[in-house]
Every structure is written in C-alpha cells, then in structure tokens.
Design a protein around this motif. Structure first.
Motif, PDB file in Angstrom:
ATOM      1  N   GLY A 170      13.780   4.199  -1.200  1.00 55.81           N
ATOM      2  CA  GLY A 170      12.492   3.533  -1.130  1.00 55.81           C
ATOM      3  C   GLY A 170      12.582   2.267  -0.294  1.00 55.81           C
ATOM      4  N   ILE A 171      11.572   2.013   0.532  1.00 58.98           N
ATOM      5  CA  ILE A 171      11.539   0.767   1.299  1.00 58.98           C
ATOM      6  C   ILE A 171      10.128   0.190   1.292  1.00 58.98           C
ATOM      7  N   VAL A 172      10.014  -1.081   1.644  1.00 55.28           N
ATOM      8  CA  VAL A 172       8.725  -1.732   1.841  1.00 55.28           C
ATOM      9  C   VAL A 172       8.758  -2.358   3.223  1.00 55.28           C
ATOM     10  N   ALA A 173       7.795  -2.008   4.067  1.00 53.81           N
ATOM     11  CA  ALA A 173       7.756  -2.541   5.430  1.00 53.81           C
ATOM     12  C   ALA A 173       6.506  -3.374   5.612  1.00 53.81           C
ATOM     13  N   ARG A 232       1.586  -4.607   3.863  1.00 51.39           N
ATOM     14  CA  ARG A 232       2.872  -4.005   3.530  1.00 51.39           C
ATOM     15  C   ARG A 232       2.675  -2.545   3.131  1.00 51.39           C
ATOM     16  N   LEU A 233       3.605  -1.723   3.571  1.00 47.82           N
ATOM     17  CA  LEU A 233       3.556  -0.297   3.300  1.00 47.82           C
ATOM     18  C   LEU A 233       4.841   0.074   2.570  1.00 47.82           C
ATOM     19  N   GLY A 234       4.699   0.793   1.452  1.00 43.98           N
ATOM     20  CA  GLY A 234       5.891   1.184   0.704  1.00 43.98           C
ATOM     21  C   GLY A 234       5.986   2.680   0.578  1.00 43.98           C
ATOM     22  N   GLY A 235       7.195   3.192   0.479  1.00 38.99           N
ATOM     23  CA  GLY A 235       7.386   4.624   0.279  1.00 38.99           C
ATOM     24  C   GLY A 235       8.843   5.005   0.420  1.00 38.99           C
ATOM     25  N   MET A 236       9.073   6.314   0.327  1.00 40.19           N
ATOM     26  CA  MET A 236      10.428   6.841   0.476  1.00 40.19           C
ATOM     27  C   MET A 236      10.644   7.259   1.930  1.00 40.19           C
ATOM     28  N   VAL A 237      11.818   6.979   2.441  1.00 42.71           N
ATOM     29  CA  VAL A 237      12.158   7.443   3.784  1.00 42.71           C
ATOM     30  C   VAL A 237      12.423   8.943   3.695  1.00 42.71           C
ATOM     31  N   PHE A 245       0.849  -1.184   0.000  1.00 39.85           N
ATOM     32  CA  PHE A 245       0.000   0.000   0.000  1.00 39.85           C
ATOM     33  C   PHE A 245       0.889   1.240   0.000  1.00 39.85           C
ATOM     34  N   SER A 246       0.415   2.313  -0.609  1.00 34.72           N
ATOM     35  CA  SER A 246       1.171   3.556  -0.538  1.00 34.72           C
ATOM     36  C   SER A 246       0.757   4.301   0.730  1.00 34.72           C
ATOM     37  N   THR A 247       1.551   5.300   1.093  1.00 33.65           N
ATOM     38  CA  THR A 247       1.236   6.039   2.313  1.00 33.65           C
ATOM     39  C   THR A 247      -0.086   6.800   2.175  1.00 33.65           C
ATOM     40  N   SER A 248      -0.404   7.250   0.955  1.00 28.65           N
ATOM     41  CA  SER A 248      -1.692   7.935   0.750  1.00 28.65           C
ATOM     42  C   SER A 248      -2.862   6.994   1.026  1.00 28.65           C
ATOM     43  N   ASP A 256       4.927   9.163  -0.033  1.00 28.26           N
ATOM     44  CA  ASP A 256       4.829   8.961  -1.483  1.00 28.26           C
ATOM     45  C   ASP A 256       4.755  10.332  -2.159  1.00 28.26           C
ATOM     46  N   PHE A 257       5.300  11.325  -1.487  1.00 25.00           N
ATOM     47  CA  PHE A 257       5.341  12.728  -1.937  1.00 25.00           C
ATOM     48  C   PHE A 257       3.986  13.397  -1.866  1.00 25.00           C
ATOM     49  N   THR A 258       2.980  12.727  -1.223  1.00 21.90           N
ATOM     50  CA  THR A 258       1.698  13.370  -0.959  1.00 21.90           C
ATOM     51  C   THR A 258       1.432  13.342   0.546  1.00 21.90           C
ATOM     52  N   LYS A 259       1.365  12.109   1.079  1.00 24.32           N
ATOM     53  CA  LYS A 259       1.061  11.946   2.501  1.00 24.32           C
ATOM     54  C   LYS A 259       2.208  11.214   3.189  1.00 24.32           C
ATOM     55  N   GLU A 260       2.338  11.464   4.503  1.00 25.69           N
ATOM     56  CA  GLU A 260       3.415  10.808   5.257  1.00 25.69           C
ATOM     57  C   GLU A 260       2.847   9.893   6.336  1.00 25.69           C
ATOM     58  N   VAL A 261       3.547   8.814   6.619  1.00 24.80           N
ATOM     59  CA  VAL A 261       3.161   7.896   7.687  1.00 24.80           C
ATOM     60  C   VAL A 261       4.409   7.618   8.528  1.00 24.80           C
TER      61      VAL A 261
END
Lengths: 147, 254
Positions: free
Chosen positions: A102-105, A55-60, A38-41, A80-85
């Motif tokens: 980029g990571i996937v957690a 799973r959550l993916g995005g840029m640190v 899933f993206s952070t958005s 994901d350059f829109t929302k942050e988690v």
C-alpha cells in the motif's frame, strides 16, 4: 450517595455525553476532510479535485511497475481492488515501496487521467511476522492476495 | 442507593487518608521498582535480541517495543486522570485530585515518546517524519490536552480550585480518546490499522507479541512508580501545614 454528590455525578455525565455528541456531529460533517487520501475508485468516479493537489492511496498492482525513461521516472498502477489508476513519479521511492504494497501519493491528475505524483509515501500494513512464517504462509496459501 | 460494598468503601477511605497513603506508597515504591526493572530487562532483551526480524521491515520494526506501549500508556493514563478528576469533583477526595494532576506529566511524557519514536520510524518506513492524518493529529491533540492540564493547574494558586478546573478540562478531553483509538478505522490514514486489539486473530507473530506485552506491563509499573512519587511530593506540598507532615519532618530531622 447523597443528593449533592449525585447531582454532580449527573452533571458530569451530561457534560461528557453532550460534548461527545457535539464532537460526533462535527466529525461527521468534516468526514471527507478528515480522510487522508482518496481511493482509486473515488478518482475514477470523478470525486477527486481537478487541477489541485490531493493524495491518492492504494495498492501497487503486481507487475505494473515500469521505468519507461532512462531517469528516475517510474510508472505503476494503483488499485483498491475495484478500480485502477496509473501513477507516474520521478524521484526516490521509500524503502517499503514494492509491488503489492500500500502507498499514498501526493500529486495531481493530468489530462490523460494519469496521476502525476510529487511525493510517494509507503503505507505499511499491520502484520508483523518473521520472514520464515511469511514464506510458509505463501506456500500454503498461493491464492491469498499478499499484502 | 448503594454502589459500593462496605469493605471496599472502608479500604478506599483508609487509602484516601493522606498520612496512610504517604507511608504505604513509600513502602511500595522499592518493590514496584524491582518488578519494573525485571520486566523492562526481559522485555528489552526479548524484543531487541530474541524476537525475529520482520518479513518486511527488517529490524526497524523493533521500535514498536517502545512506541506501541508508550502510545497505549498515553491513552490509559489519560483515562485514569479523567476518572480521578471526576472522583475528585464528585466526592471531593483530595487524594483523587492529587492522583489526577500527578498523572498528567507522566502521561504527557509517554505521549511525547510515542510521537517522537513514531516520527523516527516514519522517516525510513513511510518516507516522511510527519503527516497530518487523523491518528497523528489526534495524538498530538492529546499531548496538548496534557500540557493544558499541567498549565492550568499551575496557573491557579488555590490548588483545590485548580484541581476542579483541571478535572473539567480532562473530562472534556476524554472525547479525544475513542477518536485516537478508532481514527485508523473511521478514516483513511497513513498510520496502519490496529494489530493487537483486532477482533479476529492478532496479526503479529507470537514470538514478537510476548516481548511487546511484557513491555506494556513494564510501562504500567513505571507509571505507577512515577505517579506515586509525584503524588507523595504533591501531598507533602499541599499538607505542609498539617500536623502529620510536621511530625514527619521532625522525625526526619532527629
């Protein structure tokens, strides 16, 4: 081309096209399940499962990696350059883990809306270059968001 | 209606004659092996020694010189196999059937190499040997398709029937090829996106790209060598009762 051969050719083309259409529909309907993360958005919008592993993916996000406790616990923000988690993880991070990477957690959301990761995988990008080239790229384009 | 001009048709007709193919393939193999060894030698030397280290992955990225060409070959060979299968089905050309089945084991090997090298690289870089993302899963399905083709062929005694069955299976599996290629664009995957076939500028430095392309061409040559050898064996086996094979054996025993 004689008629028998032409008929076989048409039959094969029809078969391949038919299968492609069938598989295309199947993949379209399973589209969500085929996403690896899933993206952070998605998470901020509440699309991610509650009280279940996902799973959550995005840029640190740069400058957000902290070690609040004394142990291996690490806290950082994903975007994901829109929302942050915010993500918390206790354990050893992969080699490629760094800010801006980029990571996937894999983990769950807790009540605070913080993602508690059980596993962190690095998702590296498709760029390959010598270190000198990277350095000069950075120098020439300071505004470019490095990946 | 006519798809194919006469000289081309004649050329293929001649090539498709088993004794002619057997002899020509035998003559070509030493030359192809020579070119393959030169390309492989240069590709490995340039990739493992001349190419610079990567800004992020250090030396670990060098596995792309095996992994990426193998993965390309796994897709390429499958397409060749399916096309040869279709030609065999439509025109009933024995040699096309033989090329299709001879490609299967070579393609399966390249798929296996791509999966194993990717896994070895994934552990230090991603932090895991294997994930069920779309790219990895579809490539694994490709391996099973190859194995299925080989198994089906061996399960049917009449080799002409076997070839027809195998061709249909191969054609059904063709749908997996665009899925593998586009999986990293259609879905979120752990596997990174395309580097070389990207529409805008390729995002690999030229000093790293040249050895990669050299290895890709070397692997193509290897495939041709391997498939010709297998095809010659398969041809001898299928034509074992025919006059030209008997003549060949007599000459060799002299």
């Amino acid at each position: 081309m004689n008629p028998a051969r032409r008929q076989r050719l048409i039959l094969i083309v029809v078969m391949v096209v038919g299968i492609a259409i069938a598989v295309g529909f199947a993949l379209k309907s399973f589209n969500e399940n085929l996403m690896y993360f899933f993206s952070t958005s998605d998470v901020v919008a509440g699309k991610a499962p509650k009280a279940a592993l996902f799973r959550l993916g995005g840029m640190v996000v740069k400058g957000t990696v902290q070690h609040p406790g004394k142990g291996l616990m690490v806290q950082f923000k994903l975007t994901d350059f829109t929302k942050e988690v915010t993500v918390e993880y206790t354990g050893i991070l992969p080699d490629l883990f760094r800010e801006g990477q980029g990571i996937v957690a894999n983990g769950t959301l807790d009540a605070r809306g913080v993602f508690i990761a059980q596993e962190v995988l690095a998702k590296h990008d498709e760029n390959y270059m010598p270190p000198e080239v990277k350095a000069s790229l950075k120098k020439n384009m300071p505004t470019e968001t490095s990946q | 209606m006519k798809f194919i001009p006469d000289p081309v048709g004649k050329f293929f007709h001649r090539m498709a004659s088993p004794p002619h193919f057997y002899a020509l393939a035998g003559q070509m193999i030493p030359w192809l092996t020579g070119i393959f060894l030169v390309l492989l030698g240069y590709g490995l030397f340039a990739g493992l020694y001349l190419a610079p280290t990567d800004y992020q992955q250090g030396d670990s990225y060098r596995i792309i010189y095996i992994h990426v060409p193998s993965a390309w070959m796994s897709l390429f060979i499958y397409i060749v196999m399916a096309l040869a299968g279709a030609i065999g089905l439509i025109w009933r050309i024995k040699l096309a059937e033989i090329m299709a089945i001879s490609s299967a084991s070579v393609g399966a090997s390249f798929t296996f190499i791509a999966l194993v090298t990717g896994s070895l690289w994934g552990k230090p870089m991603w932090g895991t040997w294997w994930v069920w993302d779309a790219r990895l899963t579809s490539e694994l399905i490709l391996l099973f398709l190859y194995l299925g083709v080989m198994g089906l062929y061996n399960a049917i005694d009449d080799k002409r029937t076997a070839s027809k069955a195998v061709a249909i299976l191969a054609l059904v599996g063709v749908v997996n090829i665009p899925i593998i290629h586009y999986s990293v664009e259609w879905w979120n995957t752990l596997h990174q996106g395309p580097t070389v076939t990207k529409m805008d500028k390729p995002s690999i430095h030229i000093s790293m790209l040249i050895p990669l392309l050299t290895m890709a061409v070397a692997f193509k040559f290897y495939y041709v060598i391997a498939v010709l050898q297998r095809a010659r064996l398969e041809l001898l086996h299928r034509e074992r009762t025919s006059a030209w094979v008997k003549k060949l054996v007599m000459e060799q025993n002299k």
